[in-house]
Every structure is written in structure tokens, then in C-alpha cells.
Design a protein around this motif. Structure first.
Motif, mmCIF file in Angstrom:
data_model
loop_
_atom_site.group_PDB
_atom_site.id
_atom_site.type_symbol
_atom_site.label_atom_id
_atom_site.label_comp_id
_atom_site.label_asym_id
_atom_site.label_seq_id
_atom_site.Cartn_x
_atom_site.Cartn_y
_atom_site.Cartn_z
ATOM 1 N N PRO A 6 8.236 -10.742 7.311
ATOM 2 C CA PRO A 6 8.181 -11.380 6.071
ATOM 3 C C PRO A 6 6.620 -11.859 5.814
ATOM 4 O O PRO A 6 6.017 -12.571 6.509
ATOM 5 N N ALA A 7 6.269 -11.146 4.819
ATOM 6 C CA ALA A 7 4.709 -11.608 4.600
ATOM 7 C C ALA A 7 4.386 -11.442 3.070
ATOM 8 O O ALA A 7 5.155 -10.314 2.546
ATOM 9 N N PRO A 8 3.520 -12.024 2.248
ATOM 10 C CA PRO A 8 3.313 -11.759 1.102
ATOM 11 C C PRO A 8 2.859 -10.396 0.454
ATOM 12 O O PRO A 8 3.526 -10.087 -0.530
ATOM 13 N N HIS A 9 2.350 -9.690 1.246
ATOM 14 C CA HIS A 9 1.776 -8.616 0.698
ATOM 15 C C HIS A 9 3.046 -7.298 0.772
ATOM 16 O O HIS A 9 2.918 -6.822 -0.047
ATOM 17 N N ILE A 10 3.774 -7.691 1.927
ATOM 18 C CA ILE A 10 4.930 -6.782 1.802
ATOM 19 C C ILE A 10 5.980 -7.037 0.571
ATOM 20 O O ILE A 10 6.435 -6.253 -0.207
ATOM 21 N N ALA A 11 6.128 -8.230 0.269
ATOM 22 C CA ALA A 11 6.892 -8.843 -0.737
ATOM 23 C C ALA A 11 6.500 -8.049 -2.118
ATOM 24 O O ALA A 11 6.916 -7.866 -3.061
ATOM 25 N N LEU A 12 5.034 -8.207 -2.202
ATOM 26 C CA LEU A 12 4.362 -7.845 -3.272
ATOM 27 C C LEU A 12 4.396 -6.366 -3.543
ATOM 28 O O LEU A 12 4.921 -5.709 -4.605
ATOM 29 N N MET A 13 4.429 -5.559 -2.608
ATOM 30 C CA MET A 13 4.394 -4.012 -2.535
ATOM 31 C C MET A 13 5.743 -3.694 -2.690
ATOM 32 O O MET A 13 6.158 -2.840 -3.509
ATOM 33 N N GLY A 14 6.992 -4.656 -2.440
ATOM 34 C CA GLY A 14 8.450 -4.392 -2.712
ATOM 35 C C GLY A 14 8.222 -4.645 -4.010
ATOM 36 O O GLY A 14 9.266 -3.894 -4.879
ATOM 37 N N PHE A 66 3.958 -0.672 -11.521
ATOM 38 C CA PHE A 66 4.328 -0.178 -10.017
ATOM 39 C C PHE A 66 3.022 0.285 -9.429
ATOM 40 O O PHE A 66 2.597 -0.353 -8.235
ATOM 41 N N LEU A 67 2.189 0.965 -9.869
ATOM 42 C CA LEU A 67 0.736 1.303 -9.318
ATOM 43 C C LEU A 67 -0.045 0.242 -9.165
ATOM 44 O O LEU A 67 -0.820 0.156 -7.905
ATOM 45 N N ALA A 68 -0.254 -0.631 -10.162
ATOM 46 C CA ALA A 68 -1.300 -1.590 -9.748
ATOM 47 C C ALA A 68 -0.887 -2.763 -8.878
ATOM 48 O O ALA A 68 -1.373 -3.397 -8.123
ATOM 49 N N VAL A 69 0.560 -3.120 -9.170
ATOM 50 C CA VAL A 69 1.213 -4.271 -8.018
ATOM 51 C C VAL A 69 1.211 -3.650 -6.704
ATOM 52 O O VAL A 69 0.714 -4.425 -5.538
ATOM 53 N N THR A 70 1.581 -2.481 -6.487
ATOM 54 C CA THR A 70 1.577 -1.552 -5.125
ATOM 55 C C THR A 70 0.047 -1.871 -4.378
ATOM 56 O O THR A 70 -0.334 -2.146 -3.457
ATOM 57 N N ILE A 71 -0.943 -1.366 -5.334
ATOM 58 C CA ILE A 71 -2.231 -1.499 -4.528
ATOM 59 C C ILE A 71 -2.853 -2.631 -4.443
ATOM 60 O O ILE A 71 -3.328 -2.857 -3.391
ATOM 61 N N ALA A 72 -2.299 -3.824 -5.488
ATOM 62 C CA ALA A 72 -2.634 -5.244 -5.183
ATOM 63 C C ALA A 72 -2.197 -5.832 -3.772
ATOM 64 O O ALA A 72 -2.915 -6.533 -2.989
ATOM 65 N N GLY A 73 -0.886 -5.276 -3.448
ATOM 66 C CA GLY A 73 -0.145 -5.726 -2.245
ATOM 67 C C GLY A 73 -1.312 -5.135 -1.112
ATOM 68 O O GLY A 73 -1.106 -5.789 0.215
ATOM 69 N N GLU A 74 -1.443 -3.881 -1.193
ATOM 70 C CA GLU A 74 -2.298 -3.204 -0.068
ATOM 71 C C GLU A 74 -3.632 -4.098 0.186
ATOM 72 O O GLU A 74 -4.019 -4.251 1.364
ATOM 73 N N ALA A 116 -6.242 5.920 -24.965
ATOM 74 C CA ALA A 116 -7.238 5.188 -24.021
ATOM 75 C C ALA A 116 -6.846 4.157 -23.342
ATOM 76 O O ALA A 116 -7.068 3.815 -22.042
ATOM 77 N N MET A 117 -5.647 3.398 -23.701
ATOM 78 C CA MET A 117 -5.046 2.328 -23.265
ATOM 79 C C MET A 117 -4.340 2.751 -21.780
ATOM 80 O O MET A 117 -4.414 2.125 -20.685
ATOM 81 N N LEU A 118 -3.656 4.113 -21.799
ATOM 82 C CA LEU A 118 -3.026 4.569 -20.487
ATOM 83 C C LEU A 118 -4.162 5.143 -19.581
ATOM 84 O O LEU A 118 -3.884 4.751 -18.623
ATOM 85 N N HIS A 119 -5.049 5.860 -20.196
ATOM 86 C CA HIS A 119 -6.133 6.442 -19.265
ATOM 87 C C HIS A 119 -6.834 5.790 -18.617
ATOM 88 O O HIS A 119 -7.448 6.052 -17.454
ATOM 89 N N ALA A 120 -7.224 4.530 -19.164
ATOM 90 C CA ALA A 120 -8.133 3.514 -18.337
ATOM 91 C C ALA A 120 -7.365 3.078 -17.271
ATOM 92 O O ALA A 120 -7.982 3.107 -16.082
ATOM 93 N N VAL A 121 -6.125 3.007 -17.141
ATOM 94 C CA VAL A 121 -5.272 2.555 -15.942
ATOM 95 C C VAL A 121 -5.156 3.780 -15.159
ATOM 96 O O VAL A 121 -5.531 3.788 -14.090
ATOM 97 N N PHE A 122 -4.490 4.794 -15.657
ATOM 98 C CA PHE A 122 -4.105 6.128 -14.735
ATOM 99 C C PHE A 122 -5.091 7.004 -14.414
ATOM 100 O O PHE A 122 -4.883 7.600 -13.396
ATOM 101 N N VAL A 123 -6.165 7.131 -14.978
ATOM 102 C CA VAL A 123 -7.200 8.205 -14.792
ATOM 103 C C VAL A 123 -8.428 6.870 -13.865
ATOM 104 O O VAL A 123 -8.981 7.159 -12.969
ATOM 105 N N GLY A 124 -8.774 6.013 -14.689
ATOM 106 C CA GLY A 124 -10.079 5.330 -14.357
ATOM 107 C C GLY A 124 -9.689 4.569 -12.992
ATOM 108 O O GLY A 124 -10.373 4.582 -12.010
ATOM 109 N N PHE A 125 -8.796 3.795 -13.171
ATOM 110 C CA PHE A 125 -8.309 2.795 -11.925
ATOM 111 C C PHE A 125 -7.449 3.510 -10.833
ATOM 112 O O PHE A 125 -8.058 3.640 -9.792
ATOM 113 N N VAL A 126 -6.437 4.204 -11.157
ATOM 114 C CA VAL A 126 -5.834 4.942 -10.187
ATOM 115 C C VAL A 126 -6.480 6.036 -9.425
ATOM 116 O O VAL A 126 -6.362 6.158 -8.453
#
Length: 362
Positions: free
Chosen positions: A113-121, A150-158, A264-274
Motif C-alpha cells: 500500500p503506497a500513494p504512488h501505486i494508488a495514483l497509478m491505479g 489516464f496518461l497524465a495521472v499514471t505518469i504523475a504516479g511514477e 491544439a488542446m489535444l496535441h499539446a497533451v498527447f504529442v508535447g507531453f506524452v
């Protein structure tokens, strides 16, 4: 399991096909396997490529057989969409795959049990919610906040897991959890009001970006040499794009339906960030999944620079409503991804040569 190699190859193939569909969607005259081929750009990239890759990484790390259900079903979902099967059939397979991923994190949390695992979950649960919304045939602008979350929270957990090395205070960690909570709330709002949901999710994206830019370990690794510096620079540049995406989602939420501002809104996340995250972690993830060496090359900075410059060009075209600028920016986005694959292949070849040389000297 030997299946990890064909799954890795299939995720790469789905990436290429997803890029192809994206270029057709931008208006480039390329062959279309079927009439609505370009409509599958989002599912191919997020469910097919990213979903399969993330699930495969988790399955390999867990060293058990049952977690492989997640990448197998995710890949089948994208393949079904590509073959022209009904969207509900592909979405059903994606939903089952995301259930496997949620089960992976439940298993991990029960063991530790750890916050980062809960966040990725929680991130995996967002993917499940998005795939369910896709299955029930919600418009894709209702589904996108779930997939982005899904992508942003998973990366935040890592990154939260790695932040243990910095010995942050409880309050500093809580800031990340609060920002993630806002982001998680956004997709639920989007089911009833996608424009308001986009604004709420944008606040969460921006909050996550601020936390990562303030507290992430990348500031330390960027001061190193070689791979460490490359990873740090890639991560920090990705966080800047995440912040930009948050501001776009907040300020332009009324455009979260279609059109150049939506692009622009989508690809700033999915291209720039991801893709900044993918570029940063590929030299570690690829060897861990395949067992092949991929030594760092200075050429890696080429695909990173091209990604950012091309995305700036694309978003300028989106926001200024200059279609030609948007199309050329999108084409150069694709070139950056192809260069990334070529540079990685070159690094693997270099790794094999170094391994063969070492073996011959023994």
C-alpha cells in the motif's frame, strides 16, 4: 514470456498506422484502407500504441502471466478498429484490457500500500472509464478527458514514486494528490457537460504541471551528463507542454468539440507531453522489456528538438487558423516520431556491436 516481443513489435506497428491515420486526418493525400480510417487515429494511438506499451511494461515488471491479458486485449482492440470491426467490438476488448490493468494495480497495492501505486491505479481506472464511454458510443470529445487523465495521472504516479529520493514533506506530496484529484474529477463532469469537464480537467493538468516543474527529480538529472541529462531535459520540456495544455483547456474549453483549437488542446497533451515522456523513458523501458541494449546517443536530441519545433509550428497554425501551417507542423510531428524510431534502431544496433566486441574479447 516470449509474447512480449511480438507485442512490442505490434505496438510499434500501431504507432506507425496511428501516425498515418493522423496525417490523413490533417488532409494529406495518403492511401486510406477504408473510408473512415482517419477516425481511428485517437484509438490507434491511445488504446493501441500507448495502452499496449504501458500494459506490456507492467506485465514484464510483474513477472507473471495473467497481466499479459492487458496488452493483448489492448492490441486486439486497436487491430479490430484497424480492420474495420464495429467500434463497440474494439471498445469491448479495450475495456477488458483496462480491467486487467486495474487488477494489476489492485494486486500491487495489496502487496505494498503506497500513494504512488494508488495514483497509478486511479490512472488505470480512468482508462477503464474512457473505454467504457467509447463502448457506450459517447462522442470522442467526451472520451478524450478520460484518456488524457489516464496518461497524465499514471505518469504523475511514477514521478511520485521517484520523488521519495527528494524526501518531500507530506504537504508537498498532498499537492500532487490534490491536483490529480481535480484532473480525475474532470472526466466525470465531461460525461454531462464536456466543455465544463474540459475546463476542470485543464485545472488538474495545469496543477500537475506546476508540481512536476517545482518538485520533480528531473531538475537533478538534467545537471548530469549523457542519458541522465537527456532524460531530465525531455521530462522538463514535457512538463512545460503539460502546463500549456492545461492553460489551453481552461481558456479554450468552449472549443472542446472540433476544429483547429481542439487540435491544439489535444496535441499539446498527447504529442508535447506524452511523447516527451516516451522519448525520455525509451532508453530504459525498451531494454527492460526486450533485454536488448540501447546505449545513449547524442542523436537522441535530434528527435526531441524536432518534436518541440514541429509542435510549436502546428499549434501556431491551430491558434492562428492557418491550415497550411497546421498541416506542415503535423507532418513534421510524424517526422519526429519516425526519427525517434530510426535513432532507437541505430542505438540498438550500436548496442549489439558493443556486446559482440565485448564477447570477442573474453
Amino acid at each position: 514470456m516470449a509474447i512480449r516481443f511480438p507485442l512490442m513489435a505490434l505496438s510499434g506497428l500501431l504507432l506507425l498506422v496511428g501516425v498515418w491515420a493522423g496525417l490523413v486526418r490533417l488532409g494529406w493525400e495518403l492511401p486510406r484502407p477504408f473510408a473512415d480510417f482517419s477516425d481511428n487515429h485517437g484509438p490507434l494511438m491511445i488504446v493501441g500504441f500507448l495502452g499496449t506499451l504501458i500494459c506490456l511494461e507492467r506485465a514484464v515488471a510483474l513477472k507473471r502471466q495473467w497481466p499479459y491479458g492487458a496488452p493483448i486485449l489492448s492490441a486486439l482492440a486497436a487491430a479490430g478498429a484497424l480492420l474495420g470491426l464495429p467500434a463497440q467490438a474494439a471498445a469491448a476488448a479495450a475495456t477488458l484490457g483496462s480491467l486487467f490493468l486495474v487488477a494489476v494495480f489492485v494486486f500491487l497495492y495489496r502487496r505494498q500500500p503506497a500513494p504512488h501505486i494508488a495514483l497509478m491505479g486511479a490512472g488505470a481506472s480512468l482508462w477503464l472509464g474512457g473505454n467504457l464511454a467509447w463502448y457506450f458510443q459517447y462522442p470522442l470529445n467526451h472520451v478524450v478527458p478520460w484518456w488524457a487523465g489516464f496518461l497524465a495521472v499514471t505518469i504523475a504516479g511514477e514521478r511520485l514514486e521517484l520523488s521519495r529520493l527528494l524526501r518531500l514533506s507530506t504537504w508537498d506530496r498532498m499537492k500532487l494528490l490534490l491536483a490529480s484529484g481535480v484532473l480525475i474529477f474532470g472526466p466525470f463532469v465531461s460525461l454531462r457537460d464536456p466543455l465544463l469537464g474540459a475546463r476542470v480537467a485543464g485545472v488538474g493538468l495545469f496543477g500537475l504541471a506546476l508540481w512536476l516543474l517545482r518538485y520533480d527529480l528531473a531538475w537533478r538529472t538534467a545537471r548530469l551528463h549523457g542519458l541522465g541529462r537527456f532524460m531530465g531535459i525531455s521530462l522538463l520540456s514535457g512538463y512545460v507542454w503539460l502546463a500549456a495544455a492545461g492553460l489551453l483547456w481552461i481558456g479554450l474549453h468552449d472549443s472542446f468539440v472540433a476544429g483547429p483549437r481542439y487540435d491544439a488542446m489535444l496535441h499539446a497533451v498527447f504529442v508535447g507531453f506524452v511523447f516527451s515522456m516516451i522519448f525520455a523513458h525509451a532508453p530504459i523501458i525498451f531494454p527492460s522489456v526486450t533485454g536488448l541494449q540501447m546505449p545513449f546517443q547524442q542523436l537522441f536530441y535530434g528527435h526531441l528538438a524536432l518534436l518541440h519545433l514541429s509542435l510549436l509550428l502546428r499549434l501556431a497554425g491551430d491558434l492562428l487558423e492557418l491550415a497550411a501551417l497546421q498541416r506542415w507542423g503535423g507532418l513534421l510531428n510524424a517526422a519526429a516520431i519516425l526519427l525517434f524510431l530510426a535513432n532507437n534502431a541505430r542505438a540498438v544496433s550500436r548496442g549489439r556491436s558493443l556486446s559482440s566486441t565485448a564477447d570477442s574479447q573474453i
